[in-house]
Design a protein around this motif. Structure first.
Motif, PDB file in Angstrom:
ATOM      1  N   LEU A  42      38.951  50.703  34.720  1.00  0.00           N
ATOM      2  CA  LEU A  42      39.835  49.560  34.456  1.00  0.00           C
ATOM      3  C   LEU A  42      39.022  48.339  34.034  1.00  0.00           C
ATOM      4  CD1 LEU A  42      42.361  49.954  37.393  1.00  0.00           C
ATOM      5  CD2 LEU A  42      42.966  49.899  34.962  1.00  0.00           C
ATOM      6  N   GLY A  43      37.935  48.083  34.724  1.00  0.00           N
ATOM      7  CA  GLY A  43      37.093  46.938  34.396  1.00  0.00           C
ATOM      8  C   GLY A  43      36.536  47.029  32.990  1.00  0.00           C
ATOM      9  N   VAL A  86      48.538  42.185  28.745  1.00  0.00           N
ATOM     10  CA  VAL A  86      47.087  42.382  28.902  1.00  0.00           C
ATOM     11  C   VAL A  86      46.526  41.349  29.868  1.00  0.00           C
ATOM     12  CG1 VAL A  86      44.859  42.195  27.706  1.00  0.00           C
ATOM     13  CG2 VAL A  86      46.712  43.521  26.681  1.00  0.00           C
ATOM     14  N   GLU A  87      46.949  40.107  29.696  1.00  0.00           N
ATOM     15  CA  GLU A  87      46.471  39.029  30.566  1.00  0.00           C
ATOM     16  C   GLU A  87      46.867  39.268  32.022  1.00  0.00           C
ATOM     17  OE1 GLU A  87      46.064  34.302  29.986  1.00  0.00           O
ATOM     18  OE2 GLU A  87      48.096  35.081  29.737  1.00  0.00           O
ATOM     19  N   LEU A  88      48.094  39.700  32.245  1.00  0.00           N
ATOM     20  CA  LEU A  88      48.560  39.975  33.607  1.00  0.00           C
ATOM     21  C   LEU A  88      47.780  41.131  34.237  1.00  0.00           C
ATOM     22  CD1 LEU A  88      52.435  39.578  33.233  1.00  0.00           C
ATOM     23  CD2 LEU A  88      50.875  38.106  34.535  1.00  0.00           C
ATOM     24  N   LEU A  89      47.531  42.177  33.462  1.00  0.00           N
ATOM     25  CA  LEU A  89      46.749  43.307  33.987  1.00  0.00           C
ATOM     26  C   LEU A  89      45.343  42.859  34.364  1.00  0.00           C
ATOM     27  CD1 LEU A  89      47.749  46.235  31.593  1.00  0.00           C
ATOM     28  CD2 LEU A  89      48.377  45.956  33.993  1.00  0.00           C
ATOM     29  N   GLU A  95      41.868  40.299  40.849  1.00  0.00           N
ATOM     30  CA  GLU A  95      42.233  40.026  42.238  1.00  0.00           C
ATOM     31  C   GLU A  95      42.066  41.249  43.143  1.00  0.00           C
ATOM     32  OE1 GLU A  95      46.223  38.559  41.983  1.00  0.00           O
ATOM     33  OE2 GLU A  95      45.601  36.729  40.949  1.00  0.00           O
ATOM     34  N   MET A  96      41.817  42.403  42.541  1.00  0.00           N
ATOM     35  CA  MET A  96      41.746  43.647  43.292  1.00  0.00           C
ATOM     36  C   MET A  96      40.367  43.854  43.918  1.00  0.00           C
ATOM     37  SD  MET A  96      42.263  47.496  41.817  1.00  0.00           S
ATOM     38  CE  MET A  96      43.740  47.001  40.985  1.00  0.00           C
ATOM     39  N   CYS A 102      44.180  51.472  43.060  1.00  0.00           N
ATOM     40  CA  CYS A 102      44.305  51.217  41.625  1.00  0.00           C
ATOM     41  C   CYS A 102      45.542  51.863  41.007  1.00  0.00           C
ATOM     42  CB  CYS A 102      43.072  51.738  40.895  1.00  0.00           C
ATOM     43  SG  CYS A 102      41.544  50.885  41.275  1.00  0.00           S
ATOM     44  N   THR A 103      46.250  52.680  41.772  1.00  0.00           N
ATOM     45  CA  THR A 103      47.361  53.457  41.216  1.00  0.00           C
ATOM     46  C   THR A 103      48.424  52.593  40.534  1.00  0.00           C
ATOM     47  OG1 THR A 103      46.951  55.185  42.838  1.00  0.00           O
ATOM     48  CG2 THR A 103      49.087  55.236  41.729  1.00  0.00           C
ATOM     49  N   PRO A 104      48.910  51.515  41.160  1.00  0.00           N
ATOM     50  CA  PRO A 104      49.931  50.708  40.462  1.00  0.00           C
ATOM     51  C   PRO A 104      49.412  50.117  39.144  1.00  0.00           C
ATOM     52  CG  PRO A 104      49.842  50.119  42.792  1.00  0.00           C
ATOM     53  CD  PRO A 104      48.672  51.024  42.518  1.00  0.00           C
ATOM     54  N   LEU A 105      48.175  49.662  39.143  1.00  0.00           N
ATOM     55  CA  LEU A 105      47.596  49.077  37.935  1.00  0.00           C
ATOM     56  C   LEU A 105      47.396  50.152  36.860  1.00  0.00           C
ATOM     57  CD1 LEU A 105      46.661  46.414  36.759  1.00  0.00           C
ATOM     58  CD2 LEU A 105      44.414  46.814  37.753  1.00  0.00           C
ATOM     59  N   LEU A 106      46.986  51.335  37.265  1.00  0.00           N
ATOM     60  CA  LEU A 106      46.839  52.448  36.316  1.00  0.00           C
ATOM     61  C   LEU A 106      48.188  52.798  35.685  1.00  0.00           C
ATOM     62  CD1 LEU A 106      44.383  54.759  38.271  1.00  0.00           C
ATOM     63  CD2 LEU A 106      43.899  53.537  36.143  1.00  0.00           C
ATOM     64  N   ARG A 107      49.235  52.778  36.505  1.00  0.00           N
ATOM     65  CA  ARG A 107      50.580  53.064  35.996  1.00  0.00           C
ATOM     66  C   ARG A 107      50.999  52.014  34.960  1.00  0.00           C
ATOM     67  NH1 ARG A 107      52.982  53.576  41.014  1.00  0.00           N
ATOM     68  NH2 ARG A 107      52.156  55.586  41.557  1.00  0.00           N
TER      69      ARG A 107
END
Length: 145
Positions: A42-43, A86-89, A95-96, A102-107
């Motif tokens: 993700l990073g 993109v900005e929200l992700l 913040e993580m 990471c599952t919700p962000l991956l979704r």
């Protein structure tokens, strides 16, 4: 893995290069996910994505204006919505905790990628093609000059 197809091309080298780059980033993300895990993947994916995308969208909108694309304003709104996502992700990622779930962000990222490819690149961007080609004196079959 996503594969670029010539049928996805708008015909403008800069636009097509930027679109290929997005697909490449998504493919790199998938590889990093299996090799380095979700947090690192993700990073890597999100770092610099907003800036790159914003620049590419600005260039694309300039080209749309040059070739009198009638849907430029609507397309700009699509770009703004994608950039906002993109900005929200990126904010959520920042913040993580490194060991966080990471599952919700991956979704959310998977949904964004699907929307970006299937709705924006394949449907919206391809509408530019006839205007760009016509602007450059290249007429599609069935058109009369």
């Amino acid at each position: 893995m996503l594969i670029w197809r010539d049928a996805m091309a708008v015909g403008h080298p800069e636009i097509d290069h930027a679109r290929k780059h997005v697909i490449g980033r998504i493919n790199d993300f998938e590889r990093a996910l299996s090799t380095h895990g979700p947090h690192t993947a993700l990073g890597l994916f999100l770092t610099g994505l907003y800036e790159e995308t914003s620049t590419a969208f600005g260039r694309e909108e300039k080209i749309q204006r040059e070739c009198s694309f009638p849907f430029t304003e609507m397309h700009h709104r699509e770009h703004a919505a994608l950039l906002e996502k993109v900005e929200l992700l990126k904010e959520q990622y920042d913040e993580m905790d490194a060991r966080g779930n990471c599952t919700p962000l991956l979704r959310e990222l998977a949904e964004l990628a699907k929307e970006w490819i299937t709705v924006h690149i394949v449907q919206s961007d391809l509408k530019i093609r006839p205007y760009w080609l016509n602007h450059n004196g290249i007429y599609l079959r069935g058109q009369h000059g």
